[in-house]
Design a protein around this motif. Structure first.
Motif, PDB file in Angstrom:
ATOM      1  N   ALA A  72     -17.723  73.063   6.601  1.00  0.00           N
ATOM      2  CA  ALA A  72     -18.227  72.569   7.889  1.00  0.00           C
ATOM      3  C   ALA A  72     -17.314  71.482   8.444  1.00  0.00           C
ATOM      4  CB  ALA A  72     -19.649  72.038   7.719  1.00  0.00           C
ATOM      5  N   THR A  73     -16.771  70.655   7.561  1.00  0.00           N
ATOM      6  CA  THR A  73     -15.865  69.587   7.999  1.00  0.00           C
ATOM      7  C   THR A  73     -14.682  70.162   8.760  1.00  0.00           C
ATOM      8  OG1 THR A  73     -16.448  68.102   6.182  1.00  0.00           O
ATOM      9  CG2 THR A  73     -14.317  67.752   7.212  1.00  0.00           C
ATOM     10  N   GLY A  74     -14.067  71.190   8.195  1.00  0.00           N
ATOM     11  CA  GLY A  74     -12.918  71.807   8.855  1.00  0.00           C
ATOM     12  C   GLY A  74     -13.264  72.356  10.226  1.00  0.00           C
ATOM     13  N   HIS A  75     -14.387  73.060  10.317  1.00  0.00           N
ATOM     14  CA  HIS A  75     -14.808  73.636  11.600  1.00  0.00           C
ATOM     15  C   HIS A  75     -15.115  72.544  12.621  1.00  0.00           C
ATOM     16  CE1 HIS A  75     -14.922  77.858  10.499  1.00  0.00           C
ATOM     17  NE2 HIS A  75     -15.565  77.559   9.382  1.00  0.00           N
ATOM     18  N   ILE A  76     -15.820  71.514  12.182  1.00  0.00           N
ATOM     19  CA  ILE A  76     -16.196  70.430  13.099  1.00  0.00           C
ATOM     20  C   ILE A  76     -14.962  69.731  13.651  1.00  0.00           C
ATOM     21  CG2 ILE A  76     -17.223  68.115  13.182  1.00  0.00           C
ATOM     22  CD1 ILE A  76     -19.390  69.212  11.244  1.00  0.00           C
ATOM     23  N   LEU A  77     -14.002  69.444  12.794  1.00  0.00           N
ATOM     24  CA  LEU A  77     -12.820  68.721  13.248  1.00  0.00           C
ATOM     25  C   LEU A  77     -11.928  69.559  14.152  1.00  0.00           C
ATOM     26  CD1 LEU A  77     -11.927  66.704  10.029  1.00  0.00           C
ATOM     27  CD2 LEU A  77     -13.141  65.956  12.079  1.00  0.00           C
ATOM     28  N   ARG A  78     -12.038  70.870  14.046  1.00  0.00           N
ATOM     29  CA  ARG A  78     -11.289  71.720  14.978  1.00  0.00           C
ATOM     30  C   ARG A  78     -11.977  71.770  16.343  1.00  0.00           C
ATOM     31  NH1 ARG A  78     -10.183  74.614  10.218  1.00  0.00           N
ATOM     32  NH2 ARG A  78     -12.060  75.885  10.371  1.00  0.00           N
ATOM     33  N   ARG A  82     -12.368  64.485  17.889  1.00  0.00           N
ATOM     34  CA  ARG A  82     -12.564  63.031  17.969  1.00  0.00           C
ATOM     35  C   ARG A  82     -13.680  62.556  17.028  1.00  0.00           C
ATOM     36  NH1 ARG A  82     -10.204  60.414  22.329  1.00  0.00           N
ATOM     37  NH2 ARG A  82      -9.132  61.768  23.808  1.00  0.00           N
ATOM     38  N   SER A  83     -14.477  63.482  16.532  1.00  0.00           N
ATOM     39  CA  SER A  83     -15.563  63.116  15.618  1.00  0.00           C
ATOM     40  C   SER A  83     -15.010  62.761  14.238  1.00  0.00           C
ATOM     41  CB  SER A  83     -16.559  64.273  15.482  1.00  0.00           C
ATOM     42  OG  SER A  83     -17.195  64.560  16.709  1.00  0.00           O
ATOM     43  N   LYS A  84     -15.681  61.855  13.571  1.00  0.00           N
ATOM     44  CA  LYS A  84     -15.322  61.484  12.199  1.00  0.00           C
ATOM     45  C   LYS A  84     -16.404  62.023  11.270  1.00  0.00           C
ATOM     46  CE  LYS A  84     -12.020  58.994  13.940  1.00  0.00           C
ATOM     47  NZ  LYS A  84     -10.601  59.475  13.900  1.00  0.00           N
ATOM     48  N   VAL A  85     -15.994  62.648  10.182  1.00  0.00           N
ATOM     49  CA  VAL A  85     -16.951  63.230   9.239  1.00  0.00           C
ATOM     50  C   VAL A  85     -17.014  62.392   7.972  1.00  0.00           C
ATOM     51  CG1 VAL A  85     -17.490  65.228   7.804  1.00  0.00           C
ATOM     52  CG2 VAL A  85     -16.582  65.565  10.119  1.00  0.00           C
ATOM     53  N   VAL A  86     -18.238  62.070   7.566  1.00  0.00           N
ATOM     54  CA  VAL A  86     -18.455  61.356   6.305  1.00  0.00           C
ATOM     55  C   VAL A  86     -19.387  62.216   5.448  1.00  0.00           C
ATOM     56  CG1 VAL A  86     -19.398  59.307   5.186  1.00  0.00           C
ATOM     57  CG2 VAL A  86     -18.171  59.082   7.356  1.00  0.00           C
ATOM     58  N   ALA A 100     -13.128  67.288  -0.080  1.00  0.00           N
ATOM     59  CA  ALA A 100     -13.675  66.712   1.148  1.00  0.00           C
ATOM     60  C   ALA A 100     -12.620  65.920   1.903  1.00  0.00           C
ATOM     61  CB  ALA A 100     -14.866  65.817   0.815  1.00  0.00           C
ATOM     62  N   VAL A 101     -11.881  65.093   1.196  1.00  0.00           N
ATOM     63  CA  VAL A 101     -10.847  64.277   1.835  1.00  0.00           C
ATOM     64  C   VAL A 101      -9.736  65.157   2.402  1.00  0.00           C
ATOM     65  CG1 VAL A 101      -9.089  62.505   1.444  1.00  0.00           C
ATOM     66  CG2 VAL A 101     -11.366  62.245   0.454  1.00  0.00           C
ATOM     67  N   GLU A 102      -9.341  66.180   1.642  1.00  0.00           N
ATOM     68  CA  GLU A 102      -8.282  67.067   2.117  1.00  0.00           C
ATOM     69  C   GLU A 102      -8.720  67.881   3.333  1.00  0.00           C
ATOM     70  OE1 GLU A 102      -7.215  69.280  -1.345  1.00  0.00           O
ATOM     71  OE2 GLU A 102      -5.793  67.769  -2.033  1.00  0.00           O
ATOM     72  N   ALA A 103     -10.016  68.113   3.457  1.00  0.00           N
ATOM     73  CA  ALA A 103     -10.526  68.853   4.615  1.00  0.00           C
ATOM     74  C   ALA A 103     -10.527  67.986   5.868  1.00  0.00           C
ATOM     75  CB  ALA A 103     -11.936  69.365   4.340  1.00  0.00           C
ATOM     76  N   GLY A 104     -10.304  66.687   5.686  1.00  0.00           N
ATOM     77  CA  GLY A 104     -10.235  65.794   6.835  1.00  0.00           C
ATOM     78  C   GLY A 104     -11.376  64.803   6.933  1.00  0.00           C
ATOM     79  N   ALA A 105     -12.250  64.768   5.909  1.00  0.00           N
ATOM     80  CA  ALA A 105     -13.376  63.831   5.954  1.00  0.00           C
ATOM     81  C   ALA A 105     -12.854  62.396   5.955  1.00  0.00           C
ATOM     82  CB  ALA A 105     -14.300  64.045   4.757  1.00  0.00           C
ATOM     83  N   GLY A 129     -11.613  54.084  10.293  1.00  0.00           N
ATOM     84  CA  GLY A 129     -11.289  53.728   8.921  1.00  0.00           C
ATOM     85  C   GLY A 129     -11.689  54.812   7.937  1.00  0.00           C
ATOM     86  N   THR A 130     -11.225  54.677   6.691  1.00  0.00           N
ATOM     87  CA  THR A 130     -11.610  55.573   5.607  1.00  0.00           C
ATOM     88  C   THR A 130     -12.664  54.861   4.777  1.00  0.00           C
ATOM     89  OG1 THR A 130      -9.428  56.601   5.498  1.00  0.00           O
ATOM     90  CG2 THR A 130     -10.822  56.814   3.555  1.00  0.00           C
TER      91      THR A 130
END
Length: 212
Positions: A72-78, A82-86, A100-105, A129-130
């Protein structure tokens, strides 16, 4: 206080347990600087809502039925770059954190985190921030420190031909293999090198001395 500081962080919650969602919602909305704009019960629903609501931060459960939090993280960020996923989860396995981190979270929190940690994580992610539960920092470092899987001889051969400007079809003819097989070798190389395209794969492989 600047005008920017007065704008509430818009948050989308995604968890397949309604009670957990309601609990997180109550905690977040106790902070006047946070507004929960939507709740999703699955990864698929989270992707749909994120593309429509364009939240500042998406809090995602890692393991849900159907599409998990990493996918879901990958799809959301595409769809909502501009959204940040945690990721918010009960699991703290090294491989899960790294995925999770590699997916862009932008962060990874345990559900046992305190109210203050959760609220600070949302604000921190919104600022770019991370955010990572302190106890997980060592795990992430250890996961990243694992020796990378070496490329196979065929994968190196394919990347060497890519570096020469050959297309997949050209490489197939050169190596007497099908174009689909060439693509498979490339995708495996991308995964091992932790990149997403041909150029990055060649550059990374050259930096590691794999195409000498």
């Amino acid at each position: 206080m600047s005008a920017e500081d007065t704008v509430a962080v818009r948050v989308l919650l995604a968890d397949d347990h309604p009670v957990v969602r309601e609990g997180l919602c109550a905690i977040l909305e106790s902070d006047p600087g946070i507004e929960v704009v939507g709740q999703a019960g699955s990864g698929e629903e989270a992707v749909t809502l994120a593309s429509r609501l364009l939240p500042d931060v998406v809090l995602l459960d890692l393991r849900m039925g159907g599409m998990d939090g990493v996918a879901a993280t990958g799809h959301i960020l595409r769809q909502a770059p501009r959204s940040k996923v945690v990721i918010v989860t009960t699991y703290e396995d090294d491989s899960d954190i790294l995925r999770a981190v590699e997916a862009g979270a932008a962060g990874y929190l345990l559900k046992g985190s305190s109210r203050a940690e959760l609220i600070e994580a949302v604000h921190g992610a919104a600022r770019g921030g991370t955010v990572l539960t302190p106890s997980l920092a060592t795990k992430l470092f250890r996961a990243r420190a694992v020796e990378p899987t070496p490329l196979s001889a065929r994968e190196c051969e394919v990347l060497r031909l890519v570096s020469q400007g050959l297309t997949n079809a050209d490489i197939g003819r050169e190596l007497f293999i099908g174009e689909a097989t060439v693509k498979t070798h490339l995708l495996r190389a991308f995964k091992k090198l932790e990149v997403s395209d041909r150029t990055a794969a060649v550059i990374t492989a050259l930096e590691r001395g794999l195409l000498a």
